[in-house]
Design an enzyme around this catalytic site. Structure first.
Site, PDB file in Angstrom:
ATOM      1  N   HIS A 105       0.842  -1.193   0.000  1.00 13.51           N
ATOM      2  CA  HIS A 105       0.000   0.000   0.000  1.00 13.51           C
ATOM      3  C   HIS A 105       0.870   1.234   0.000  1.00 13.51           C
ATOM      4  O   HIS A 105       1.780   1.357   0.819  1.00 13.51           O
ATOM      5  CB  HIS A 105      -0.907   0.025   1.234  1.00 13.51           C
ATOM      6  CG  HIS A 105      -1.756   1.251   1.284  1.00 13.51           C
ATOM      7  ND1 HIS A 105      -2.926   1.373   0.575  1.00 13.51           N
ATOM      8  CD2 HIS A 105      -1.584   2.442   1.919  1.00 13.51           C
ATOM      9  CE1 HIS A 105      -3.444   2.567   0.782  1.00 13.51           C
ATOM     10  NE2 HIS A 105      -2.643   3.235   1.592  1.00 13.51           N
ATOM     11  N   ASP A 148     -15.058   3.505   6.694  1.00 13.68           N
ATOM     12  CA  ASP A 148     -14.028   4.411   6.167  1.00 13.68           C
ATOM     13  C   ASP A 148     -14.614   5.311   5.087  1.00 13.68           C
ATOM     14  O   ASP A 148     -14.275   6.494   5.012  1.00 13.68           O
ATOM     15  CB  ASP A 148     -12.826   3.631   5.623  1.00 13.68           C
ATOM     16  CG  ASP A 148     -11.743   4.589   5.149  1.00 13.68           C
ATOM     17  OD1 ASP A 148     -11.223   5.352   5.987  1.00 13.68           O
ATOM     18  OD2 ASP A 148     -11.437   4.607   3.948  1.00 13.68           O
ATOM     19  N   ARG A 174     -14.071  13.624   6.756  1.00 18.53           N
ATOM     20  CA  ARG A 174     -12.735  14.186   7.018  1.00 18.53           C
ATOM     21  C   ARG A 174     -12.320  15.123   5.901  1.00 18.53           C
ATOM     22  O   ARG A 174     -11.700  16.164   6.135  1.00 18.53           O
ATOM     23  CB  ARG A 174     -11.711  13.052   7.155  1.00 18.53           C
ATOM     24  CG  ARG A 174     -11.819  12.306   8.467  1.00 18.53           C
ATOM     25  CD  ARG A 174     -10.976  11.048   8.453  1.00 18.53           C
ATOM     26  NE  ARG A 174      -9.571  11.305   8.256  1.00 18.53           N
ATOM     27  CZ  ARG A 174      -8.698  10.454   7.715  1.00 18.53           C
ATOM     28  NH1 ARG A 174      -9.096   9.261   7.316  1.00 18.53           N
ATOM     29  NH2 ARG A 174      -7.431  10.771   7.585  1.00 18.53           N
ATOM     30  N   SER A 227      -7.707   4.391   8.929  1.00 17.20           N
ATOM     31  CA  SER A 227      -8.327   4.372   7.602  1.00 17.20           C
ATOM     32  C   SER A 227      -7.577   3.394   6.685  1.00 17.20           C
ATOM     33  O   SER A 227      -8.180   2.515   6.040  1.00 17.20           O
ATOM     34  CB  SER A 227      -8.297   5.799   7.024  1.00 17.20           C
ATOM     35  OG  SER A 227      -8.512   5.803   5.650  1.00 17.20           O
ATOM     36  N   LYS A 265      -8.699  -0.936   5.752  1.00 22.78           N
ATOM     37  CA  LYS A 265      -8.902  -1.400   4.376  1.00 22.78           C
ATOM     38  C   LYS A 265      -7.920  -2.518   4.022  1.00 22.78           C
ATOM     39  O   LYS A 265      -8.273  -3.494   3.371  1.00 22.78           O
ATOM     40  CB  LYS A 265      -8.740  -0.232   3.388  1.00 22.78           C
ATOM     41  CG  LYS A 265      -9.940   0.711   3.429  1.00 22.78           C
ATOM     42  CD  LYS A 265      -9.769   1.887   2.502  1.00 22.78           C
ATOM     43  CE  LYS A 265      -8.734   2.836   3.014  1.00 22.78           C
ATOM     44  NZ  LYS A 265      -8.799   4.209   2.598  1.00 22.78           N
TER      45      LYS A 265
HETATM   46  N1  URA Z   1      -5.172   7.143   2.486  1.00 26.72           N
HETATM   47  C1  URA Z   1      -6.240   6.551   3.088  1.00 26.72           C
HETATM   48  O1  URA Z   1      -6.729   5.523   2.629  1.00 26.72           O
HETATM   49  N2  URA Z   1      -6.737   7.119   4.193  1.00 26.72           N
HETATM   50  C2  URA Z   1      -6.209   8.238   4.726  1.00 26.72           C
HETATM   51  O2  URA Z   1      -6.703   8.689   5.740  1.00 26.72           O
HETATM   52  C3  URA Z   1      -5.117   8.848   4.095  1.00 26.72           C
HETATM   53  C4  URA Z   1      -4.604   8.264   2.961  1.00 26.72           C
END
Ligand code: URA
Length: 437
Positions: A82, A161, A168, A183, A187
């Site tokens: 990621h 999220d 946010r 967050s 995921k």
């Molecule tokens: N990427 C994400 O998936 N969430 C965040 O809060 C910041 C970057």
């Protein structure tokens, strides 16, 4: 009434219990807690922070707010990567085939770009015919036979999220370490891989502006993932300037193909080799001593390029783009941006360059914007290069004339020049390993 008390508690800087975090996340997902109360809580978290325990609980609650992927039907250790997001970051298109060519299994879900950052799914969709919405069976079959597949996030993965991030985004509560960690990790955990490599970007084009801040975020995410039973590692990498020379969807696919042919830009190639090598170690396909050589061999032999071609074919795309990248979408117009300055290029603000590319049509200002896959920027100069007035700095690709002038202004405003040659910066600052390994 209960949410009011929880906001009050966080405002005083106290910790929320497991049960309180559960009630808050589920109450918000189910629509019982209104946006204004959640927004107040998010701002309180920004100011007062969260303990590691609270951040872990928040991540777990978010992960289990919707569907989760069970990848156990695919044989072997599944490894994911990621990136926290950047400009010109096409590493997945290179790293996933490299890892698959060395025996790793990459079952990856990626996102779309928003604002100045690009998204892997948009880049892949610039390949004619490429499908990013596969059924579970098609996805598993692709990973089992080819060793890799990259798809878009499924409908009900981590709905908490989706709702919290949207809030946010409009309440200036994105750049908060516990909120970013929960967050991202919710995921990644829900996506089901056994091992996860995090590429935490730092610099002008990233959320984390300094390597120190990036390391704090990386360590927190490595701890959360390890506690959740996954093999974890993080690489802190430079996003002060865009990675490679191409910014924009089809242009980035072309550049990724060039890297896999052994002719790509040095910085991008180096970062991709490092990421792939760490992923192979994490999933047990190679050890510390041999991993880098194994990855370099897969690049040199063309095995990784073949993997990319196979993935494109399996996902319905035109595999001939690999031999003939001119089959990718192209923009109607090209324009060379020339220097008005003399001196060394000392700064290239990655966010500004990402914005210039977005203005040309390669990115979205809002979720509903339609992308021009051929649009974007090729950078001809990078930091440390010397220029005189008239030298080409970059090439613009676009299909709407009205976009050229504002994009040129944005690009030129992002560059700084000086008589002194700037010091080189590391591409990778550090590697944060699993504390238990
Ligand atoms: N990427 C994400 O998936 N969430 C965040 O809060 C910041 C970057």
């Amino acid at each position: 009434m209960r949410m009011y008390e929880l906001i009050e508690k966080k405002k005083r800087g106290e910790s929320l219990s497991h049960e309180e975090i559960h009630d808050m996340v589920m109450g918000f997902v189910e629509g019982e807690i209104p946006d204004y109360q959640m927004a107040a809580m998010l701002m309180a978290i920004c100011f007062r922070g969260m303990t590691e325990e609270e951040t872990f609980e928040l991540t777990m609650e978010m992960e289990h707010s919707g569907d989760t992927m069970d990848l156990s039907a695919i044989s072997g250790c599944k490894v994911d990567k990621h990136s926290t997001g950047g400009v010109g970051d096409k590493t997945t298109l290179i790293v996933a085939p490299l890892v698959a060519a060395c025996g790793g299994k990459v079952a990856k879900m990626s996102g779309r770009g928003l604002g100045h950052t690009g998204g892997t799914i948009d880049k892949l969709e610039s390949i004619p015919g490429f499908q990013t919405a596969l059924t579970r069976e098609e996805f598993f079959h692709a990973v089992e036979t080819c060793g890799l597949s990259v798809i878009g996030q499924s409908g009900n993965l981590v709905p908490a999220d989706k709702k919290i991030y949207a809030l946010r985004d409009v309440t200036a509560t994105v750049d908060c370490i516990p909120l970013i960690a929960s967050s991202i990790m919710s995921k990644k955990l829900a996506a089901g891989s056994d091992a996860i490599l995090l590429d935490v970007k730092t610099g002008s084009g990233a959320f984390m502006k300094s390597p120190k801040e990036a390391a704090i975020l990386a360590e927190l995410m490595v701890h959360i993932g390890t506690r959740a039973g996954r093999k974890m590692e993080a690489v802190i990498s430079n996003m002060n300037i865009p990675l490679g020379n191409a910014v924009g969807n089809a242009l980035e696919v072309k550049e990724a193909i060039e890297v896999l042919k052994g002719r790509g830009p040095k910085d991008l190639t180096e970062v991709c080799l490092a990421l792939a090598s760490r992923m192979l170690i994490l999933c047990g396909c190679a050890d510390e001593k041999e991993s880098m050589q194994v990855v370099k061999n897969a690049l040199k032999s063309g095995a990784a390029l073949e993997k990319l071609k196979e993935m494109i074919r399996i996902q319905g795309g035109d595999p001939l783009v690999v031999e003939d990248p001119e089959r990718l979408p192209s923009a109607a117009f090209r324009y060379t941006v020339r220097s008005k300055e003399k001196g060394y290029l000392t700064e290239m603000n990655a966010e500004g360059i990402g914005m210039a590319s977005m203005i040309l049509g390669a990115g979205r200002q809002c979720k509903t914007d339609v992308l021009d896959y051929g649009a974007g920027i090729l950078l001809y100069k990078k930091c440390g290069d010397y220029v005189v007035p008239g030298d080409p700095l970059a090439e613009f690709f676009y299909s709407d004339e009205s976009r050229k002038n504002p994009a040129e202004k944005r690009l030129l405003d992002s560059l700084s020049f000086d008589d002194m040659k700037p010091k080189g910066e590391p591409l990778i600052y550090s590697i944060i390993k699993n504390p238990l390994s």
